[in-house]
Design an enzyme around this catalytic site. Structure first.
Site, mmCIF file in Angstrom:
data_model
loop_
_atom_site.group_PDB
_atom_site.id
_atom_site.type_symbol
_atom_site.label_atom_id
_atom_site.label_comp_id
_atom_site.label_asym_id
_atom_site.label_seq_id
_atom_site.Cartn_x
_atom_site.Cartn_y
_atom_site.Cartn_z
ATOM 1 N N HIS A 1 55.255 66.572 57.064
ATOM 2 C CA HIS A 1 54.339 66.246 55.959
ATOM 3 C C HIS A 1 53.180 67.240 56.036
ATOM 4 O O HIS A 1 52.825 67.700 57.128
ATOM 5 C CB HIS A 1 53.836 64.816 56.186
ATOM 6 C CG HIS A 1 53.032 64.224 55.088
ATOM 7 N ND1 HIS A 1 51.712 64.532 54.880
ATOM 8 C CD2 HIS A 1 53.354 63.324 54.132
ATOM 9 C CE1 HIS A 1 51.265 63.836 53.848
ATOM 10 N NE2 HIS A 1 52.237 63.096 53.371
ATOM 11 N N ASP B 1 53.737 62.292 64.886
ATOM 12 C CA ASP B 1 53.302 61.754 63.598
ATOM 13 C C ASP B 1 54.193 60.543 63.340
ATOM 14 O O ASP B 1 55.366 60.687 62.979
ATOM 15 C CB ASP B 1 53.467 62.821 62.505
ATOM 16 C CG ASP B 1 53.194 62.253 61.117
ATOM 17 O OD1 ASP B 1 53.060 61.028 60.985
ATOM 18 O OD2 ASP B 1 53.133 63.047 60.157
ATOM 19 N N GLN C 1 55.719 57.246 59.467
ATOM 20 C CA GLN C 1 56.908 56.611 58.893
ATOM 21 C C GLN C 1 57.686 55.773 59.904
ATOM 22 O O GLN C 1 58.520 54.972 59.505
ATOM 23 C CB GLN C 1 57.842 57.674 58.292
ATOM 24 C CG GLN C 1 57.264 58.397 57.091
ATOM 25 C CD GLN C 1 56.978 57.464 55.909
ATOM 26 O OE1 GLN C 1 57.550 56.381 55.791
ATOM 27 N NE2 GLN C 1 56.075 57.877 55.049
ATOM 28 N N LYS D 1 50.865 51.875 55.419
ATOM 29 C CA LYS D 1 52.323 52.034 55.338
ATOM 30 C C LYS D 1 53.037 50.953 56.134
ATOM 31 O O LYS D 1 54.255 50.941 56.234
ATOM 32 C CB LYS D 1 52.728 53.415 55.860
ATOM 33 C CG LYS D 1 52.263 54.559 54.959
ATOM 34 C CD LYS D 1 52.771 55.875 55.486
ATOM 35 C CE LYS D 1 52.094 57.073 54.846
ATOM 36 N NZ LYS D 1 52.453 57.295 53.458
ATOM 37 N N CYS E 1 54.760 65.782 49.538
ATOM 38 C CA CYS E 1 53.849 66.416 50.511
ATOM 39 C C CYS E 1 54.632 67.130 51.607
ATOM 40 O O CYS E 1 54.257 67.079 52.793
ATOM 41 C CB CYS E 1 52.891 65.410 51.133
ATOM 42 S SG CYS E 1 51.776 64.694 49.948
HETATM 43 N N1 PLP Z 1 52.805 61.917 57.910
HETATM 44 C C1 PLP Z 1 53.878 61.398 57.288
HETATM 45 C C2 PLP Z 1 55.239 61.583 57.905
HETATM 46 C C3 PLP Z 1 53.717 60.700 56.100
HETATM 47 O O1 PLP Z 1 54.786 60.182 55.485
HETATM 48 C C4 PLP Z 1 52.414 60.540 55.562
HETATM 49 C C5 PLP Z 1 52.213 59.852 54.282
HETATM 50 O O2 PLP Z 1 53.078 59.815 53.435
HETATM 51 C C6 PLP Z 1 51.332 61.078 56.263
HETATM 52 C C7 PLP Z 1 51.568 61.767 57.425
HETATM 53 C C8 PLP Z 1 49.932 60.932 55.767
HETATM 54 O O3 PLP Z 1 49.525 59.599 55.820
HETATM 55 P P1 PLP Z 1 48.104 59.166 55.220
HETATM 56 O O4 PLP Z 1 48.057 59.695 53.824
HETATM 57 O O5 PLP Z 1 48.136 57.675 55.286
HETATM 58 O O6 PLP Z 1 47.057 59.765 56.086
#
Ligand code: PLP
Length: 406
Positions: free
Chosen positions: A124, A201, A204, A227, A365
């Protein structure tokens, strides 16, 4: 989860019985954000209505009550992810801020020009751009693990990228596009063998799989409450205490100090050193209620329900003529991304919406990953603990209808 249990559980989420354009809402955008159970919303409103006061600073009753709830949330998070203690739990605004904090504060002390940070092609943007900012600031090099045609990380290439110059490896536990669950435990061990720290990270994965930071062997782990059935605006950075201890503050302000003078300021102990300003103490209570909700259902139960949904979706969507699913990793979570022939992903999303079906379209993203698969965007259906196989049937029928229109 049997159908009766599932029906019962769905009543915890009032929004799921709403209608869109006169059709029952079918919410399949859980990877972007999940819906909230009544217990989470009630925990938030009860906090505002009965214990609202700024935390950590007041001698008065309300402030102490709010502080207790906020700190209990930290203990709940530590238990939920298997952290050694609550000093390893830093509240942030979400995954994005947690990764920025690591890149900025860890990068400040431990990285210098020529050092290498390894990320992957399926990350992401939140796990790419903070490292690129560090690249501009410090002259570090960014190395990228390629993705195979079936949507896995190329582990051979990963091993070849590692060297004595590698200082950080940062990868998603589960891809928000392909659903791939990466072998982070083995990857962490390989990173440690060459003296690098390993960042997960977990945006998910935490909503879908049991998480144990000790078993994963990671040094940092980041996720967002919104999430995982919790509120927006709050998230977590887990960090090993010995590392957090050596990192400088990320932001300055109230809460994070021990003493302030114009001659010099000293900083508070962990984890407060990283929590400048009034924390989201209502959000943390909501997060704690979300953890409680998930724990009552059981993470294993959630994981197996979603695995069943994913298998069913792959089977149903896979049978649609002209539909391409991206990512065929055997280890995968509740996300299915696809395109249908030459139909634009936005058209599919817009037409499905008219049928009451909420999916996400676009680059998710993850622009480098789109480039990897030679597409501008994809349609993504992502499932949560409340989704049903009949919703997947409706999705498949909806896609067939869209297909016939072109
Ligand atoms: N990392 C992953 C794998 C994601 O799916 C997301 C959000 O879709 C993020 C990071 C960013 O999360 P946030 O926007 O809640 O900071």
């Amino acid at each position: 989860m049997n159908p009766t249990e599932l029906d019962h559980l769905r009543t915890d989420f009032p929004i799921l019985s709403s209608q869109v354009y006169g059709k029952p809402l079918i919410y399949l955008d859980n990877a972007a954000t999940t819906q909230k159970p009544r217990s989470v919303v009630e925990a938030i409103s009860t906090s505002y209505l009965t214990t609202n006061a700024n935390v950590h600073r007041g001698v008065h009753h309300l402030s102490q009550a709010a502080t207790e709830l906020h700190e209990k949330a930290r203990v709940d998070v530590a238990r939920f992810i298997g952290a050694a203690n609550e000093r390893e739990i830093v509240f942030t605004r979400g995954t994005t801020e947690s990764i920025n904090l690591i890149a900025s504060a860890y990068g400040e002390v431990f990285l210098k020009a020529g050092d290498e940070v390894v990320v992957s092609e399926m990350e992401h943007h939140s796990n790419i751009v903070p490292w690129q900012l560090l690249q501009q600031k410090k002259g570090i090099e960014l190395k990228v693990i390629p993705v195979t045609d079936d949507g896995r990380l190329d582990l051979e290439a990963y091993k070849n990228l590692l060297s004595e110059r590698t200082r950080v490896v940062s990868v998603a536990y589960m891809s928000n596009v392909l659903g791939t669950i990466n072998p982070v435990r083995d990857m962490a061990a390989a990173a440690h063998d060459c003296g690098a720290v390993f960042v997960v990270d977990a945006a998910q994965s935490v909503p879908h799989l049991p998480t144990d930071v000790e078993a994963l062997g990671c040094d940092f782990l980041a996720f967002s409450a919104h999430k995982m059935y919790g509120p927006t605006g709050v998230g977590v950075l887990y960090g090993r205490e010995a590392l957090l201890d050596q990192m400088p503050p990320y932001q300055g302000g109230g809460e994070m100090i021990s003493h302030v003078s114009f001659a010099g300021t000293t900083f508070d102990r962990l984890p407060y050193k990283f929590e400048a300003g009034t924390p989201n103490f209502i959000g943390s209570v909501g997060l704690s209620a979300a953890i409680d909700y998930m724990e009552r259902i059981g993470m294993d139960q959630i994981a197996s329900h979603e695995a069943r949904l994913t298998r069913y979706a792959l089977e149903r969507l896979g049978a649609i003529e002209g539909l391409t699913v991206y990512g065929r990793a055997p280890e995968r979570g509740a996300v299915v991304s696809f395109n249908v022939g030459q139909i634009h992903h936005l058209d599919i999303g817009t037409l499905l919406d008219r049928l009451g079906i909420a999916v996400r379209t676009g680059h998710h993203c993850a622009e480098p990953l789109m480039r990897r698969f030679g597409v501008e965007g994809m349609v993504r259906a992502s499932f949560g603990l409340y989704n049903t196989t009949s919703e997947i049937d409706a999705l498949a029928e909806g896609i067939e209808r869209v297909r016939r229109m072109f």
